[in-house]
Design an enzyme around this catalytic site. Structure first.
Site: not given
Ligand code: AMP
Length: 205
Positions: A9, A84, A123, A153, A164
């Site tokens: 994404k 989400r 990653r 990370r 996740r």
């Molecule tokens: P990402 O980089 O999009 O995979 O997001 C990393 C982490 O940020 C996720 O595992 C959540 O802990 C938090 N996060 C990102 N976007 C959201 C969202 N829309 N709602 C809740 N938590 C989020």
């Protein structure tokens, strides 16, 4: 932009937003920045992000409201990582109504779970410019873009990845049905080269 963690994404959102010259709003990137800078929202979000849980909706909604108000929303924008869950999707819809905007398209990048686990395990992210790389890209753990150090990370550790993916399955994947019913969903295969995936996305928008 929808898809499991590791579906690509962020990479694709960056390319598409550059092409259309619109802001790329990544809630994950914003949250990680807040955490690095030790801000109030960052301190609240840290534990959730690092353990692979969703941050409480109120926190994310505040961030989104700040990101889409003002000039930034003028030409439209691309959301990456938000909504989400269904509650966030409803809040988002109200928010768009309020600013007189709408959702043109939801791109769902589809990648099988075996490939996802392999990708996330490999990653790496630059500790300076936050550029994402796979293992073997960049030399000796050094970022090809800025020379910073490539690190893993915390939420890409195997135990957190599993969590996740579970969260994605239970909370986020119902959004595909939600947006399909609203006639805005396009499923795009996320395997192959980055350029191939970009082409498939462009065919749908
Ligand atoms: P990402 O980089 O999009 O995979 O997001 C990393 C982490 O940020 C996720 O595992 C959540 O802990 C938090 N996060 C990102 N976007 C959201 C969202 N829309 N709602 C809740 N938590 C989020």
């Amino acid at each position: 932009m929808l898809g499991a963690p590791g579906a690509g994404k962020g990479t694709q959102a960056e390319k598409i937003s550059k092409k259309f010259e619109i802001p790329h709003i990544s809630t994950g990137d914003i949250l990680r920045k807040e955490i690095r800078e030790g801000t109030g929202p960052g301190l609240k979000a840290k534990e959730y992000v690092e353990s692979g849980k969703l941050v409480p909706d109120e926190l994310v909604v505040d961030i989104i409201e700040n990101s889409i108000k003002g000039d930034k929303a003028g030409k439209g924008f691309l959301m990456d990582g938000f909504p989400r869950n269904i509650a966030q999707a409803k809040i988002f819809s109200d928010m768009l109504d309020r600013i007189g905007s709408g959702l043109d398209k939801v791109i769902n990048i589809v990648v099988g779970s075996d490939e996802i686990i392999e990708r996330l395990g490999k990653r790496r992210v630059c500790n300076k410019c936050q550029q994402i790389s796979g293992i073997g890209e960049g030399q000796d753990g050094v970022c090809a873009k800025c020379g910073g150090k490539l690190i893993k990370r915390r939420d890409d550790e195997e135990d957190v990845i599993r969590h996740r993916l579970q969260v994605y399955k239970e909370e986020t994947s119902p959004l595909t049905e939600y947006y399909k019913e609203r006639g805005v969903l396009a499923n795009v295969r996320g395997t192959g080269s980055e350029e191939e995936v970009t082409e498939r996305i462009l065919e749908n928008i």
